[in-house]
Design a protein around this motif. Sequence first.
Motif, PDB file in Angstrom:
ATOM      1  N   ALA A 198      21.939  51.744  27.458  1.00  0.00           N
ATOM      2  CA  ALA A 198      21.436  53.053  27.007  1.00  0.00           C
ATOM      3  C   ALA A 198      22.241  54.205  27.615  1.00  0.00           C
ATOM      4  O   ALA A 198      22.243  55.314  27.078  1.00  0.00           O
ATOM      5  CB  ALA A 198      19.960  53.176  27.359  1.00  0.00           C
ATOM      6  N   GLN A 199      22.921  53.929  28.745  1.00  0.00           N
ATOM      7  CA  GLN A 199      23.725  54.999  29.386  1.00  0.00           C
ATOM      8  C   GLN A 199      25.178  55.028  28.892  1.00  0.00           C
ATOM      9  O   GLN A 199      25.994  55.798  29.386  1.00  0.00           O
ATOM     10  CB  GLN A 199      23.760  54.774  30.900  1.00  0.00           C
ATOM     11  N   ILE A 200      25.526  54.131  27.958  1.00  0.00           N
ATOM     12  CA  ILE A 200      26.909  54.084  27.461  1.00  0.00           C
ATOM     13  C   ILE A 200      26.968  54.850  26.141  1.00  0.00           C
ATOM     14  O   ILE A 200      26.381  54.400  25.144  1.00  0.00           O
ATOM     15  CB  ILE A 200      27.375  52.619  27.253  1.00  0.00           C
ATOM     16  N   PRO A 201      27.661  55.988  26.120  1.00  0.00           N
ATOM     17  CA  PRO A 201      27.691  56.765  24.876  1.00  0.00           C
ATOM     18  C   PRO A 201      28.170  55.960  23.665  1.00  0.00           C
ATOM     19  O   PRO A 201      27.734  56.216  22.543  1.00  0.00           O
ATOM     20  CB  PRO A 201      28.644  57.913  25.216  1.00  0.00           C
ATOM     21  N   ALA A 202      29.039  54.984  23.881  1.00  0.00           N
ATOM     22  CA  ALA A 202      29.495  54.161  22.756  1.00  0.00           C
ATOM     23  C   ALA A 202      28.357  53.316  22.188  1.00  0.00           C
ATOM     24  O   ALA A 202      28.467  52.777  21.081  1.00  0.00           O
ATOM     25  CB  ALA A 202      30.650  53.258  23.180  1.00  0.00           C
ATOM     26  N   GLY A 203      27.277  53.156  22.958  1.00  0.00           N
ATOM     27  CA  GLY A 203      26.111  52.441  22.456  1.00  0.00           C
ATOM     28  C   GLY A 203      26.253  50.929  22.448  1.00  0.00           C
ATOM     29  O   GLY A 203      25.460  50.221  21.809  1.00  0.00           O
ATOM     30  N   ARG A 204      27.246  50.429  23.156  1.00  0.00           N
ATOM     31  CA  ARG A 204      27.470  48.974  23.169  1.00  0.00           C
ATOM     32  C   ARG A 204      28.236  48.582  24.418  1.00  0.00           C
ATOM     33  O   ARG A 204      28.833  49.438  25.081  1.00  0.00           O
ATOM     34  CB  ARG A 204      28.286  48.556  21.934  1.00  0.00           C
ATOM     35  N   LEU A 205      28.206  47.282  24.717  1.00  0.00           N
ATOM     36  CA  LEU A 205      29.085  46.748  25.764  1.00  0.00           C
ATOM     37  C   LEU A 205      30.508  46.707  25.218  1.00  0.00           C
ATOM     38  O   LEU A 205      30.723  46.619  24.001  1.00  0.00           O
ATOM     39  CB  LEU A 205      28.649  45.323  26.144  1.00  0.00           C
ATOM     40  N   GLY A 206      31.467  46.729  26.122  1.00  0.00           N
ATOM     41  CA  GLY A 206      32.858  46.551  25.695  1.00  0.00           C
ATOM     42  C   GLY A 206      33.151  45.086  25.425  1.00  0.00           C
ATOM     43  O   GLY A 206      32.364  44.200  25.772  1.00  0.00           O
ATOM     44  N   GLU A 207      34.304  44.845  24.803  1.00  0.00           N
ATOM     45  CA  GLU A 207      34.726  43.465  24.544  1.00  0.00           C
ATOM     46  C   GLU A 207      35.894  43.129  25.459  1.00  0.00           C
ATOM     47  O   GLU A 207      36.736  43.993  25.732  1.00  0.00           O
ATOM     48  CB  GLU A 207      35.152  43.317  23.084  1.00  0.00           C
ATOM     49  N   PRO A 208      35.951  41.871  25.937  1.00  0.00           N
ATOM     50  CA  PRO A 208      37.051  41.483  26.832  1.00  0.00           C
ATOM     51  C   PRO A 208      38.431  41.824  26.259  1.00  0.00           C
ATOM     52  O   PRO A 208      39.340  42.231  26.984  1.00  0.00           O
ATOM     53  CB  PRO A 208      36.871  39.963  26.965  1.00  0.00           C
ATOM     54  N   GLU A 209      38.561  41.698  24.942  1.00  0.00           N
ATOM     55  CA  GLU A 209      39.867  41.968  24.309  1.00  0.00           C
ATOM     56  C   GLU A 209      40.266  43.444  24.455  1.00  0.00           C
ATOM     57  O   GLU A 209      41.458  43.775  24.431  1.00  0.00           O
ATOM     58  CB  GLU A 209      39.834  41.599  22.813  1.00  0.00           C
ATOM     59  N   GLU A 210      39.271  44.318  24.606  1.00  0.00           N
ATOM     60  CA  GLU A 210      39.596  45.745  24.761  1.00  0.00           C
ATOM     61  C   GLU A 210      40.238  46.012  26.112  1.00  0.00           C
ATOM     62  O   GLU A 210      41.021  46.947  26.270  1.00  0.00           O
ATOM     63  CB  GLU A 210      38.326  46.593  24.550  1.00  0.00           C
ATOM     64  N   ILE A 211      39.911  45.184  27.102  1.00  0.00           N
ATOM     65  CA  ILE A 211      40.564  45.288  28.410  1.00  0.00           C
ATOM     66  C   ILE A 211      41.925  44.592  28.355  1.00  0.00           C
ATOM     67  O   ILE A 211      42.918  45.090  28.893  1.00  0.00           O
ATOM     68  CB  ILE A 211      39.670  44.657  29.507  1.00  0.00           C
ATOM     69  N   ALA A 212      41.957  43.465  27.675  1.00  0.00           N
ATOM     70  CA  ALA A 212      43.210  42.697  27.585  1.00  0.00           C
ATOM     71  C   ALA A 212      44.333  43.532  26.963  1.00  0.00           C
ATOM     72  O   ALA A 212      45.489  43.457  27.386  1.00  0.00           O
ATOM     73  CB  ALA A 212      42.976  41.419  26.787  1.00  0.00           C
ATOM     74  N   ARG A 213      43.980  44.334  25.978  1.00  0.00           N
ATOM     75  CA  ARG A 213      45.026  45.154  25.326  1.00  0.00           C
ATOM     76  C   ARG A 213      45.596  46.193  26.301  1.00  0.00           C
ATOM     77  O   ARG A 213      46.774  46.521  26.229  1.00  0.00           O
ATOM     78  CB  ARG A 213      44.464  45.833  24.064  1.00  0.00           C
ATOM     79  N   CYS A 214      44.778  46.704  27.199  1.00  0.00           N
ATOM     80  CA  CYS A 214      45.282  47.636  28.225  1.00  0.00           C
ATOM     81  C   CYS A 214      46.279  46.907  29.137  1.00  0.00           C
ATOM     82  O   CYS A 214      47.293  47.475  29.536  1.00  0.00           O
ATOM     83  CB  CYS A 214      44.145  48.168  29.098  1.00  0.00           C
ATOM     84  N   VAL A 215      45.969  45.661  29.464  1.00  0.00           N
ATOM     85  CA  VAL A 215      46.846  44.891  30.355  1.00  0.00           C
ATOM     86  C   VAL A 215      48.208  44.665  29.694  1.00  0.00           C
ATOM     87  O   VAL A 215      49.255  44.847  30.327  1.00  0.00           O
ATOM     88  CB  VAL A 215      46.208  43.531  30.729  1.00  0.00           C
ATOM     89  N   VAL A 216      48.180  44.291  28.422  1.00  0.00           N
ATOM     90  CA  VAL A 216      49.456  44.030  27.722  1.00  0.00           C
ATOM     91  C   VAL A 216      50.317  45.293  27.736  1.00  0.00           C
ATOM     92  O   VAL A 216      51.533  45.235  27.968  1.00  0.00           O
ATOM     93  CB  VAL A 216      49.196  43.537  26.273  1.00  0.00           C
ATOM     94  N   PHE A 217      49.687  46.428  27.552  1.00  0.00           N
ATOM     95  CA  PHE A 217      50.413  47.706  27.579  1.00  0.00           C
ATOM     96  C   PHE A 217      51.039  47.936  28.958  1.00  0.00           C
ATOM     97  O   PHE A 217      52.238  48.224  29.077  1.00  0.00           O
ATOM     98  CB  PHE A 217      49.450  48.834  27.211  1.00  0.00           C
ATOM     99  N   LEU A 218      50.246  47.770  30.014  1.00  0.00           N
ATOM    100  CA  LEU A 218      50.770  48.029  31.369  1.00  0.00           C
ATOM    101  C   LEU A 218      51.817  46.996  31.792  1.00  0.00           C
ATOM    102  O   LEU A 218      52.670  47.280  32.623  1.00  0.00           O
ATOM    103  CB  LEU A 218      49.626  48.040  32.389  1.00  0.00           C
ATOM    104  N   ALA A 219      51.727  45.797  31.229  1.00  0.00           N
ATOM    105  CA  ALA A 219      52.669  44.729  31.618  1.00  0.00           C
ATOM    106  C   ALA A 219      54.048  44.918  30.997  1.00  0.00           C
ATOM    107  O   ALA A 219      55.041  44.386  31.503  1.00  0.00           O
ATOM    108  CB  ALA A 219      52.105  43.375  31.184  1.00  0.00           C
ATOM    109  N   SER A 220      54.120  45.688  29.937  1.00  0.00           N
ATOM    110  CA  SER A 220      55.358  45.726  29.159  1.00  0.00           C
ATOM    111  C   SER A 220      56.491  46.421  29.919  1.00  0.00           C
ATOM    112  O   SER A 220      56.256  47.263  30.795  1.00  0.00           O
ATOM    113  CB  SER A 220      55.114  46.453  27.829  1.00  0.00           C
TER     114      SER A 220
END
Length: 240
Positions: A198-220
């Motif tokens: 209820a405290q997350i404005p997006a109204g949902r939990l995040g998905e693991p893949e949404e974090i994984a995509r950040c990692v791929v970006f930083l790893a490049s």
Amino acid sequence: MSRVALVTGGSRGIGAAISTALKDAGYAVAATYAGNDEAAAKFTDETGIKTYKWNVAAYDDSKAGLEKVEADLGPIDVVVANAGITRDAPFHKMTPEQWHQVVDTNLTGVFNTVHPLWPGMRERKFGRVIVISSINGQKGQFAQVNYAATKAGDLGIVKSLAQEGARAGITANAICPGYIGTDMVMAVPEKVRESIIAQIPAGRLGEPEEIARCVVFLASDDSGFINGSTISANGAQFFV
Ligand code: CAA
């Protein structure tokens, strides 16, 4: 030759998504796990990603494990320090054991994972260190004095490593996931979890893949000027 990436805690949850995304991006990936043989075997069957078992809290085990990975795959270019545990309790009930377990795994575990790889990265003039911190290291959290302390500590680690590694072509960055739909968050009592969502404005939990995509970006190779930074991925729950 593909670059080599190592993901600690890489066979389940956010770590599994990171391992898979790095593999899909062309990396040769090794994933570590601490205890769940069954989940690790299933993960390897499904993805073809090799898993290695060691306790990140033990320096000698970590060093020996990293040497084995490098003997199998070649020098590790990208290290994702993701392994983490919770031992939540209100502070007045938190035991020294709960404090030490979390600090040993989440904070000392980052040292134990990155430190043995650092000289090789310096020599080869390339490295990507990515530490998975947490929104709760940024804002604190009821019942998580231990966990929040380690996740805040991660930010100090990357800001310091960034300064030391910059001239050697090594970057160190952190990602602070918000609440992601993994076993760790599902272990929170349902009523508490509902109040968190209820405290997350997006109204949902995040998905693991949404974090994984950040990692791929930083790893490049292309992200070389991003160093010492923190990416918050939390559905607008908290701003630094
Ligand atoms: N804020 C304020 N009060 C809270 C609270 C919160 N977030 N959570 C619990 N409380 C209150 C309860 O309402 C209760 O109050 P009363 O005594 O007045 O009823 C009290 O604190 C809890 O007392 P208990 O003796 O029942 O507590 P407990 O020893 O059984 O512990 C708990 C329960 C471990 C705190 C449990 O509520 C819990 O797990 N809370 C969630 C903690 C949390 O958010 N962890 C994050 C996990 S996800 C993660 O870590 C991933 C990430 O990086 C984001």
